[in-house]
Scaffold this active site. Structure first.
Site, PDB file in Angstrom:
ATOM      1  N   CYS A  77       0.827  -1.213   0.000  1.00 48.23           N
ATOM      2  CA  CYS A  77       0.000   0.000   0.000  1.00 48.23           C
ATOM      3  C   CYS A  77       0.860   1.262   0.000  1.00 48.23           C
ATOM      4  O   CYS A  77       1.526   1.545  -0.984  1.00 48.23           O
ATOM      5  CB  CYS A  77      -0.998  -0.026   1.151  1.00 48.23           C
ATOM      6  SG  CYS A  77      -2.326   1.177   0.946  1.00 48.23           S
ATOM      7  N   HIS A 181      -3.950  -4.883  -0.270  1.00 45.37           N
ATOM      8  CA  HIS A 181      -3.550  -5.422   1.025  1.00 45.37           C
ATOM      9  C   HIS A 181      -3.650  -6.943   1.010  1.00 45.37           C
ATOM     10  O   HIS A 181      -4.728  -7.489   1.255  1.00 45.37           O
ATOM     11  CB  HIS A 181      -4.453  -4.862   2.129  1.00 45.37           C
ATOM     12  CG  HIS A 181      -4.214  -3.414   2.412  1.00 45.37           C
ATOM     13  ND1 HIS A 181      -3.242  -2.973   3.275  1.00 45.37           N
ATOM     14  CD2 HIS A 181      -4.792  -2.299   1.900  1.00 45.37           C
ATOM     15  CE1 HIS A 181      -3.228  -1.655   3.304  1.00 45.37           C
ATOM     16  NE2 HIS A 181      -4.168  -1.221   2.478  1.00 45.37           N
ATOM     17  N   GLU A 183      -2.760  -8.922   3.165  1.00 49.37           N
ATOM     18  CA  GLU A 183      -3.110  -9.390   4.517  1.00 49.37           C
ATOM     19  C   GLU A 183      -4.603  -9.311   4.791  1.00 49.37           C
ATOM     20  O   GLU A 183      -5.090  -9.861   5.771  1.00 49.37           O
ATOM     21  CB  GLU A 183      -2.319  -8.587   5.567  1.00 49.37           C
ATOM     22  CG  GLU A 183      -2.786  -7.151   5.820  1.00 49.37           C
ATOM     23  CD  GLU A 183      -2.287  -6.141   4.770  1.00 49.37           C
ATOM     24  OE1 GLU A 183      -1.748  -6.567   3.731  1.00 49.37           O
ATOM     25  OE2 GLU A 183      -2.460  -4.936   5.008  1.00 49.37           O
TER      26      GLU A 183
END
Lengths: 199, 251
Positions: A77, A181, A183
Site C-alpha cells: 500500500c 492489502h 493481509e
C-alpha cells in the site's frame, strides 16, 4: 527464516503480522537497522500519509537502509507508493526504487460505479508478472484502500483498473510491492504472501 | 471492475453473538470469531461487528474480542457500538479493526467525525445513520437503535457527515429493517446521487432479488444484512452466484 516487518509511524503493521501468523510464520516488528539488514525477508507495510512518513523514514535513516537492501523486500500500500520516485501526496520525493510517479485519482463525475475516491473494496488484478504471483491468480479479487496510485510502467507486475489502469503491483530486482492489502485479501492474499515468503 | 460488497453484520453482547445461529458446521455458535471465519470462508467481503454491550466490563471484553477477530480473520472488518471519543477508536484500531462505525455519538457530537478522520484517515470512519421516513417522505435521523428521533434529516446529515470526513455511510432504513421486503432503494439511490463516498445499504434484505435491486435501483456499493445470513436463509455462495448471473460484479 527470519522475517522482519519494518516498524515506523504507520498503521496496519499488526494486520500484516497477523496474516503471517496465520501462515504459521513468526515475524519481528522492528526498526533496528542491523536486524532489518540481516533478515531473509523484509516487509515494508503502511497506511498513512506520504510526506510525514518519508520525513520519519529519513529522520531514522530507514530511507537509505531500505534502498540498500539485497534480500526480497515487499512493500504494501503506502509502502509501494513510497518505493516510487515521487508522490503527489504532499509533493513528496520518495525512495526512487521504482521509476514511477504516484498520482491522485481524479473522480469522473457522472460515471456510475467508478467515481468514488478512495478506491476501496475488492477489485481484480490482471497481466500478472513476477514470482509474487502464480498463474491461477490472474483475474482474482484483492482488497484495495487508496486514493493515490502508481501508473503503468516497466516495473508493473500486476494491473488493476479504477478510473484509469494503474499498477496493482510493482517489481524490480529484489523489490516487490502491492498496492492492495494481501493481509486482508482472504485466501488469495494469503497465497500471495506465501509466494513472497517462498522467493 | 470494483466489486459490490456483501457484508454480514454480527451483534455482540458480552463477547458472544446475540442471534441464534443454525449452522451445522460451527461448533461454538455463539463465538463471533468462528462465525466470522465461516462467513469469510463463504465469500463475505467484509464483516461488521456491532457491540451492543452496555456495561464497562463488557467493553473491555469487546476490545479483547476484536484482537482475536483480527488475528483470525483474513478480510476487512468494521466494529461499532459505544464509540464516543478518540480514545475508544484508538483502542479498537490498535486491537486490529480496519474501520470503526459511529452512530448516535456522531449525531450528538458531529465534530467527532472530523476528529476521527483527521487522526486515523477517512477510510477508517464509517458513519452509520438510522432513519425513519414519514408519509411526506421526510426522513428523520434516529438514535439509540431507532428509539429516539432527532432534529436531523437523513440527506442533509449524510452530506454533512461526508463533508466532515466520513469515509462511508451505512444507512439503515428503520421502515424497512426487519421486514424482509427489500431495501429502501429510492432513498439509497438519492443518497448515491448526492454523495461521493460509498454507501452501505442496510435494512430489509429478505431475498436474493433484493440484493440485485439494491445494487441496481439503489446504486449501493455494499449490502449489509444479519438474520438472513445468521439463519442461513441465504447462503453467501448462492447469493454471489445469483448476483453474478444477473450481471452484478461480485468477488
Amino acid at each position: 527464516m527470519k522475517i522482519v516487518i519494518i516498524k515506523y509511524n504507520a498503521g496496519n503493521i499488526e494486520s500484516v503480522n497477523n496474516a503471517l501468523n496465520r501462515l504459521g510464520v513468526n515475524a519481528e516488528i522492528t526498526a533496528d537497522h542491523e536486524k532489518i539488514r540481516n533478515a531473509d525477508k523484509v516487509i515494508f507495510p503502511g497506511v498513512g500519509e506520504a510526506s510525514t512518513t518519508m520525513d520519519y523514514l529519513r529522520k531514522h535513516k530507514l530511507d537509505e537502509l531500505i534502498v540498500s537492501l539485497k534480500q526480497p523486500v515487499l512493500g504494501i500500500c503506502l509502502g509501494l507508493q513510497l518505493m516510487c520516485s515521487h508522490s503527489e501526496e504532499g509533493d513528496t520525493k520518495c525512495l526512487g526504487i521504482f521509476d514511477e510517479k504516484v498520482k491522485r485519482f481524479v473522480p469522473e463525475p457522472g460515471k456510475e460505479y467508478i467515481t468514488k475516491v478512495p478506491h476501496m473494496g475488492w477489485n481484480s488484478i490482471t497481466g500478472l508478472k513476477s514470482n509474487l504471483f502464480t498463474k491461477e491468480l490472474e483475474n482474482k479479487y484483492v482488497y484495495f484502500v487508496h486514493s493515490y496510485y502508481a501508473g503503468i510502467g516497466k516495473d508493473t507486475a500486476a494491473t488493476c483498473n479504477y478510473i484509469v489502469p494503474f499498477s496493482a503491483a510493482l517489481q524490480k530486482n529484489n523489490f516487490y510491492a502491492t498496492q492492495f492489502h494481501p493481509e486482508k485479501s482472504g485466501e488469495i492474499g494469503a497465497r500471495i504472501l506465501k509466494n513472497f515468503l517462498e522467493i | 471492475m470494483l466489486a459490490k460488497r456483501i457484508i454480514p453484520c454480527l451483534d455482540i453482547r458480552n463477547g458472544q453473538t446475540v442471534k441464534g445461529i443454525n449452522f451445522v458446521d460451527i461448533k461454538e455458535v455463539g463465538d463471533p470469531v468462528e462465525l466470522g471465519a465461516k462467513y469469510a470462508a463463504d465469500g463475505a467481503d467484509e464483516l461488521v461487528f456491532l457491540d451492543i454491550t452496555a456495561t464497562h466490563e463488557g467493553r473491555k471484553t469487546f476490545v479483547e474480542l476484536v484482537k482475536r477477530i483480527a488475528a483470525h480473520l483474513n478480510i476487512p472488518f468494521t466494529v461499532g457500538g459505544g464509540i464516543s471519543e478518540l480514545s475508544d477508536a484508538d483502542k479498537l484500531l490498535s486491537a486490529g479493526a480496519d474501520k470503526i462505525s459511529i452512530n448516535s455519538s456522531a449525531v450528538r457530537n458531529p465534530q467527532l467525525i472530523d476528529d476521527l478522520a483527521k487522526s486515523f484517515g477517512s477510510q477508517f470512519v464509517v458513519v452509520a445513520i438510522d432513519a425513519r421516513g414519514n408519509e411526506n417522505n421526510h426522513w428523520t435521523v434516529t438514535v439509540n437503535g431507532g428509539r429516539i428521533p432527532t432534529e436531523k434529516e437523513l440527506f442533509s446529515w449524510a452530506k454533512e457527515a461526508e463533508d466532515r470526513g466520513a469515509g462511508e455511510i451505512l444507512f439503515t432504513s428503520m421502515n424497512h429493517d426487519g421486514t424482509k421486503n427489500g431495501f429502501a432503494n429510492e432513498q439509497l439511490s438519492q443518497l448515491a446521487d448526492s454523495l461521493k463516498i460509498p454507501i452501505i445499504a442496510s435494512g430489509g434484505a429478505g431475498t436474493e432479488e433484493h440484493f440485485v435491486d439494491v445494487f441496481t435501483k439503489g446504486k449501493a456499493d455494499a449490502g449489509l444484512a444479519a438474520s438472513i445470513f445468521h439463519y442461513n436463509e441465504i447462503p453467501i455462495p448462492e447469493l454471489k452466484n445469483y448476483l453474478r448471473e444477473k450481471g452484478i460484479v461480485v468477488r
